[in-house]
Design an enzyme around this catalytic site. Structure first.
Site, PDB file in Angstrom:
ATOM      1  N   ASP A  46      31.326  44.832  50.452  1.00 10.38           N
ATOM      2  CA  ASP A  46      31.593  44.510  49.052  1.00 10.38           C
ATOM      3  C   ASP A  46      30.788  43.288  48.643  1.00 10.38           C
ATOM      4  OD1 ASP A  46      33.307  44.673  46.501  1.00 10.38           O
ATOM      5  OD2 ASP A  46      33.576  42.600  47.166  1.00 10.38           O
ATOM      6  N   TYR A  51      27.921  36.319  43.111  1.00 12.00           N
ATOM      7  CA  TYR A  51      27.880  35.565  44.354  1.00 12.00           C
ATOM      8  C   TYR A  51      26.492  34.958  44.568  1.00 12.00           C
ATOM      9  CZ  TYR A  51      32.126  38.312  45.287  1.00 12.00           C
ATOM     10  OH  TYR A  51      33.359  38.906  45.207  1.00 12.00           O
ATOM     11  N   LYS A  77      29.936  44.700  41.628  1.00 11.37           N
ATOM     12  CA  LYS A  77      30.750  44.424  40.448  1.00 11.37           C
ATOM     13  C   LYS A  77      29.884  44.300  39.196  1.00 11.37           C
ATOM     14  CE  LYS A  77      33.942  42.108  43.562  1.00 11.37           C
ATOM     15  NZ  LYS A  77      33.053  41.943  44.719  1.00 11.37           N
ATOM     16  N   GLY A 234      40.009  38.103  50.071  1.00 12.09           N
ATOM     17  CA  GLY A 234      40.503  36.770  50.387  1.00 12.09           C
ATOM     18  C   GLY A 234      41.780  36.734  51.201  1.00 12.09           C
ATOM     19  N   SER A 238      41.062  31.805  50.942  1.00 12.13           N
ATOM     20  CA  SER A 238      39.887  30.933  50.844  1.00 12.13           C
ATOM     21  C   SER A 238      39.597  30.157  52.119  1.00 12.13           C
ATOM     22  CB  SER A 238      39.995  29.946  49.673  1.00 12.13           C
ATOM     23  OG  SER A 238      40.106  30.620  48.455  1.00 12.13           O
ATOM     24  N   GLY A 239      40.237  30.535  53.224  1.00 13.56           N
ATOM     25  CA  GLY A 239      39.893  29.942  54.520  1.00 13.56           C
ATOM     26  C   GLY A 239      40.997  29.165  55.199  1.00 13.56           C
ATOM     27  N   ILE A 240      42.032  28.755  54.462  1.00 13.04           N
ATOM     28  CA  ILE A 240      43.082  27.920  55.053  1.00 13.04           C
ATOM     29  C   ILE A 240      43.844  28.660  56.153  1.00 13.04           C
ATOM     30  CG2 ILE A 240      44.818  28.576  53.328  1.00 13.04           C
ATOM     31  CD1 ILE A 240      44.410  25.024  54.746  1.00 13.04           C
ATOM     32  N   LEU A 241      43.893  29.995  56.073  1.00 16.22           N
ATOM     33  CA  LEU A 241      44.577  30.771  57.114  1.00 16.22           C
ATOM     34  C   LEU A 241      43.647  31.138  58.277  1.00 16.22           C
ATOM     35  CD1 LEU A 241      46.805  33.153  54.945  1.00 16.22           C
ATOM     36  CD2 LEU A 241      47.587  31.361  56.509  1.00 16.22           C
ATOM     37  N   ALA A 242      42.441  30.628  58.227  1.00 12.01           N
ATOM     38  CA  ALA A 242      41.493  30.905  59.316  1.00 12.01           C
ATOM     39  C   ALA A 242      40.922  29.612  59.879  1.00 12.01           C
ATOM     40  CB  ALA A 242      40.366  31.802  58.812  1.00 12.01           C
TER      41      ALA A 242
END
Length: 336
Positions: A46, A51, A77, A234, A238-242
């Protein structure tokens, strides 16, 4: 067409980071990351003109150029036309200001009319180096970019992009279309229309371990009733869970950091990765067709695949529910 029938597997690759989101990524690192995704069997990609003002599409296209077109599914998109002229002002991206400051310097036209939709698709095909698209999402007609003016943008898309994409689907030029947004309301509004009818939607950041209650209230019951499926963007918020520090494309606030700490402690207790909990939670809803985490390093692809296939004990989901870390309405993998 059902997204679950169209998409080749439940893990795809989201290319927003390849547009130099947050940081400038060397071309060779970006290419190696896409090659790693391909080598490890990922076949859904995707992307979007937004981007990095076309940079992510260009980088993805450089790798896909050597692959058989029938062997993968590709979505991009509409809503942003990348112009040849250079941007001399600071672009206004609403709540997402500065997100792609390291991307291409091209000026971006934000427009969802029929003409702009056709131009956007033509530009994407050229940057990607392909002759067709499988799925097209109508991008960012929501509050986070337009504030109170979002309804006007929605109406522009309804009479423009929606109709163009419906026609292209009916003609067999594309296989499916829908909305690609960070908010639930535009999708709810679309599902309430008599026509045109989307095939699915890409919802970014709104069906994660950290943020899912709002989607469960109205959107997901509507989608399930209508047989409209969801791609989860996501999934790591946005990255906080990784292991990152961003939430909602900005530095995470203290209350989110605290919740992530509780989630990680629970994951550690059960000997699992928080990535596994995040991906498997997002996929547990019956409407979820696939999840598309982004990556900028080849090693991240193996981590995502491992997380998807990791065995998460039922006790973890039960404890998650008991600790009130998920909505009571959220389906969990073991039906806890």
């Amino acid at each position: 067409m059902s997204l679950k029938n169209l998409l080749p597997g439940r893990l795809g690759f989201g290319t927003a980071p390849l547009g130099n989101m947050f940081r400038a990524i060397p071309d060779d690192e970006a290419r190696a990351t896409v090659e790693a995704a391909w080598d490890q069997g990922i076949r859904y990609y995707d992307t979007a003109p937004f981007y990095g003002a076309g940079l992510a599409e260009e980088r993805l296209g450089q790798v896909l150029a050597g692959k058989p077109r029938d062997s993968y599914v590709l979505s991009t998109k509409v809503g942003r036309v990348i112009l040849d002229e250079i941007e001399t002002d600071v672009p206004d991206f609403g709540e997402k200001g500065g997100l792609f400051e390291h991307g291409n310097p091209n000026k971006i036209l934000h427009e969802w009319t029929a003409d702009a939709t056709e131009r956007s698709i033509e530009g994407s095909l050229k940057r990607l180096g392909v002759d067709r698209l499988d799925i097209v999402w109508v991008h960012d007609i929501a509050q986070d970019f337009h504030g109170d003016a979002w309804i006007g943008k929605f109406e522009e898309a309804r009479t423009g992009a929606f109709r163009v994409l419906s026609r292209l689907r009916d003609e067999g030029v594309i296989k499916a279309w829908g909305l690609g947004v960070n908010k639930t309301e535009p999708i709810e509004l679309t599902l309430a229309l008599d026509e045109p009818r989307p095939d699915g939607f890409l919802l970014a950041g709104r069906y994660t371990l950290l943020d899912h209650e709002h989607a469960l209230q109205r959107l997901l019951p509507m989608a399930r009733e209508q047989g409209v499926e969801m791609v989860v963007g996501g999934p790591y918020s946005s990255g906080i869970l990784a292991g990152g520090s961003h939430f909602e494309y900005q530095q995470a606030p203290p209350e989110i950091i605290e919740k992530v700490s509780r989630l990680k402690a629970l994951a550690d207790k059960h000997g699992i990765s928080i990535k596994a909990a995040a991906l498997q939670f997002s996929l547990a809803h019956p409407v979820s067709a696939a999840v598309i985490p982004g990556a900028t390093r080849p090693s991240r692809i193996a981590e995502d695949l491992s997380a998807l296939n990791e065995t998460v004990p039922a006790a973890f989901w039960h404890d998650l529910r008991a600790a009130d870390l998920v909505s009571p309405a959220a389906p969990l993998p073991d039906a806890a």
